[in-house]
Write an enzyme that holds these catalytic residues in place. Structure first.
Site, PDB file in Angstrom:
ATOM      1  N   ASP A  26     -14.424   4.577   2.560  1.00 55.45           N
ATOM      2  CA  ASP A  26     -14.196   3.922   3.856  1.00 55.45           C
ATOM      3  C   ASP A  26     -12.702   3.900   4.188  1.00 55.45           C
ATOM      4  O   ASP A  26     -11.859   3.822   3.292  1.00 55.45           O
ATOM      5  CB  ASP A  26     -14.716   2.479   3.801  1.00 55.45           C
ATOM      6  CG  ASP A  26     -16.245   2.440   3.836  1.00 55.45           C
ATOM      7  OD1 ASP A  26     -16.858   3.505   4.053  1.00 55.45           O
ATOM      8  OD2 ASP A  26     -16.810   1.347   3.644  1.00 55.45           O
ATOM      9  N   ALA A 248      -4.906  -0.892  -1.017  1.00 56.31           N
ATOM     10  CA  ALA A 248      -6.059  -0.258  -1.651  1.00 56.31           C
ATOM     11  C   ALA A 248      -7.246  -1.198  -1.568  1.00 56.31           C
ATOM     12  O   ALA A 248      -7.097  -2.391  -1.298  1.00 56.31           O
ATOM     13  CB  ALA A 248      -5.734   0.063  -3.111  1.00 56.31           C
ATOM     14  N   LYS A 249      -8.407  -0.617  -1.821  1.00 55.98           N
ATOM     15  CA  LYS A 249      -9.637  -1.414  -1.729  1.00 55.98           C
ATOM     16  C   LYS A 249      -9.582  -2.645  -2.636  1.00 55.98           C
ATOM     17  O   LYS A 249     -10.099  -3.703  -2.308  1.00 55.98           O
ATOM     18  CB  LYS A 249     -10.845  -0.549  -2.120  1.00 55.98           C
ATOM     19  CG  LYS A 249     -10.998   0.707  -1.289  1.00 55.98           C
ATOM     20  CD  LYS A 249     -11.975   0.526  -0.140  1.00 55.98           C
ATOM     21  CE  LYS A 249     -11.792   1.568   0.941  1.00 55.98           C
ATOM     22  NZ  LYS A 249     -11.900   2.953   0.474  1.00 55.98           N
ATOM     23  N   ARG A 250      -8.909  -2.485  -3.782  1.00 55.39           N
ATOM     24  CA  ARG A 250      -8.893  -3.603  -4.739  1.00 55.39           C
ATOM     25  C   ARG A 250      -8.109  -4.809  -4.197  1.00 55.39           C
ATOM     26  O   ARG A 250      -8.155  -5.892  -4.759  1.00 55.39           O
ATOM     27  CB  ARG A 250      -8.306  -3.165  -6.080  1.00 55.39           C
ATOM     28  CG  ARG A 250      -6.872  -2.734  -5.979  1.00 55.39           C
ATOM     29  CD  ARG A 250      -6.218  -2.458  -7.324  1.00 55.39           C
ATOM     30  NE  ARG A 250      -4.891  -1.924  -7.072  1.00 55.39           N
ATOM     31  CZ  ARG A 250      -4.631  -0.650  -6.823  1.00 55.39           C
ATOM     32  NH1 ARG A 250      -5.602   0.217  -6.837  1.00 55.39           N
ATOM     33  NH2 ARG A 250      -3.408  -0.249  -6.553  1.00 55.39           N
ATOM     34  N   ASP A 251      -7.383  -4.598  -3.092  1.00 56.58           N
ATOM     35  CA  ASP A 251      -6.619  -5.718  -2.524  1.00 56.58           C
ATOM     36  C   ASP A 251      -7.517  -6.710  -1.793  1.00 56.58           C
ATOM     37  O   ASP A 251      -7.034  -7.750  -1.339  1.00 56.58           O
ATOM     38  CB  ASP A 251      -5.526  -5.206  -1.580  1.00 56.58           C
ATOM     39  CG  ASP A 251      -4.396  -4.520  -2.347  1.00 56.58           C
ATOM     40  OD1 ASP A 251      -4.011  -5.063  -3.403  1.00 56.58           O
ATOM     41  OD2 ASP A 251      -3.922  -3.461  -1.913  1.00 56.58           O
TER      42      ASP A 251
END
Ligand code: GLU
Length: 311
Positions: A26, A248-251
Site C-alpha cells: 500500500d 514506513a509501515k511500522r511507524d
C-alpha cells in the site's frame, strides 16, 4: 558531462509528468504526498499526467488496485490508460540492442558479494561498480561465464559523473558508473526501464522522492547516450517517521487503510495532513486536490523533510 534539458521532441502530445509506483504494497503518506506533488507540478504547468506501474519485480497481488484506488480517493486523475513496465519488454530489449551495437554493453559475472569485496578502482567514487568485468580477455570471459552462465549486462560508461538540473536542488552532479542494464535473471534494470519509458511516454518532468536524486545523473547519462531527451527533475523531500527515518509501515497509521480504520473521511483527513505539511492549507481546513492546484507554487514548497507523527 552536463545533461542539458532538451525540449521534448518526437512527441505529438503536450509534455507530461508522471507518478510511477512499484506495486509492492500500500502507498503510505510519503508516497501519497509525492504522488500529489507530481500531479500538482504537472497540472499547474499544462502537462499531461501519466501513471506507470513499475511491476518488473516486487509485485504484491492486489497492491496495484489499492494504490490506484487510493490515488483516486485523494482526487488525483491521470490521462490515458495506466501503463505497466511488464508489458514493455520489447522497448527495453531494443534499447539494450542499440547500446550493444554501439559497443557500450558488456557482460558482468560478478556476484553482489564480489562487488562489495572488490577493491574499488582508483578514482571510482564510493559505491561505483569497480569495473571488474569491463575489460576481460576472451579467455577470462569464457572462464567467468562457465561459472555464471547467466550474466548481467552493464553499460560501458565513458564518464565518471553527470550534472542534471533539478527544480528544487539546482544543478546536481552525481556519480555515473557502469550501471546494470539487465540483471542476471533477465529482468530489465530499474534505471534502464525508467529512462526508456520516460522518453517513450514523452515525460519531460520527473517528480519523485529525493531518495532517487542520486540516481538522476546515471539516468540522464543513459538517456543522453541513447539519444533520448533528458527530463527536468524535481526531487521532493521525503516524509520521515517519528524516529527521523524514512516513513514506513511500522511507524503505525500511515496508509489510507490505516486512516479508514480510525474513522470516516480517511482520504480527506490524509489529504488535509499532506496539504498542511506542504503549507497549502490550514490545519482543520477541508481541502480538495483541485483547491490545492490553485494554491500550488513550486517556489513555496518546503525544502526539508516532513516528520510525521502517526496518531
Ligand atoms: N518505482 C519507483 C518507486 O516506487 C519510482 C521510480 C521513479 O519515479 O523514477 O520508488
Amino acid at each position: 558531462m552536463t545533461a542539458h534539458r532538451p525540449l521534448p521532441d518526437g512527441h505529438d502530445g503536450p509534455a507530461a509528468g508522471r507518478f510511477a509506483p512499484s506495486p509492492s504494497g500500500d502507498l503510505h503518506l510519503g508516497n501519497l504526498r509525492t504522488a500529489l506533488l507530481a500531479w500538482l507540478f504537472a497540472r499547474t504547468t499544462g502537462r499531461r499526467f501519466l501513471l506507470r506501474v513499475e511491476d518488473l519485480d516486487r509485485v504484491r497481488p492486489g497492491a496495484e488496485d489499492r494504490q490506484l484506488a487510493d490515488l483516486r480517493a485523494l482526487g488525483l486523475d491521470w490521462d490515458g490508460p495506466v501503463s505497466h513496465q511488464s508489458q514493455r519488454r520489447a522497448g527495453y530489449d531494443e534499447a539494450i540492442g542499440r547500446l550493444a551495437s554501439a559497443g557500450l554493453v558488456y557482460e558482468c559475472y560478478c556476484t553482489r558479494r564480489e562487488i562489495l569485496q572488490a577493491p574499488s578502482a582508483p578514482h571510482a567514487p564510493g559505491g561505483a561498480y569497480p569495473g571488474t568485468c569491463r575489460d576481460l580477455t576472451p579467455a577470462q570471459r569464457a572462464e567467468r561465464r562457465a561459472a555464471r552462465p547467466s550474466p548481467a549486462l552493464r553499460l560501458r560508461s565513458t564518464v565518471a559523473e553527470c550534472t542534471v538540473t533539478d527544480v528544487l536542488h539546482g544543478e546536481y552532479t552525481g556519480m555515473v558508473d557502469d550501471l546494470v542494464l539487465r540483471r542476471g535473471d533477465g529482468t530489465p534494470a530499474y534505471n534502464l526501464a525508467v529512462v526508456v519509458d520516460d522518453a517513450a511516454q514523452g515525460i519531460d518532468q520527473v517528480v519523485r522522492g529525493d531518495d532517487l536524486l542520486s540516481s538522476a545523473p546515471r539516468q540522464a547519462y543513459l538517456a543522453a547516450t541513447l539519444g533520448l531527451a533528458v527530463p527536468e527533475y524535481a526531487h521532493v523531500p521525503l516524509v520521515l517517521g517519528p524516529q527521523g527515518k524514512r516513513l514506513a509501515k511500522r511507524d503505525g497509521a500511515v496508509t489510507l487503510a490505516d486512516f479508514a480504520a480510525a474513522g470516516p473521511g480517511a482520504a480527506a483527513r490524509a489529504l488535509s495532513a499532506i496539504a498542511v505539511s506542504l503549507r497549502l492549507a490550514d490545519p482543520r481546513e477541508t481541502v480538495t486536490a483541485e483547491t490545492l492546484r490553485t494554491r500550488f507554487s513550486p517556489s513555496s514548497l518546503p525544502r526539508g523533510p516532513w516528520v510525521y507523527h502517526p496518531a
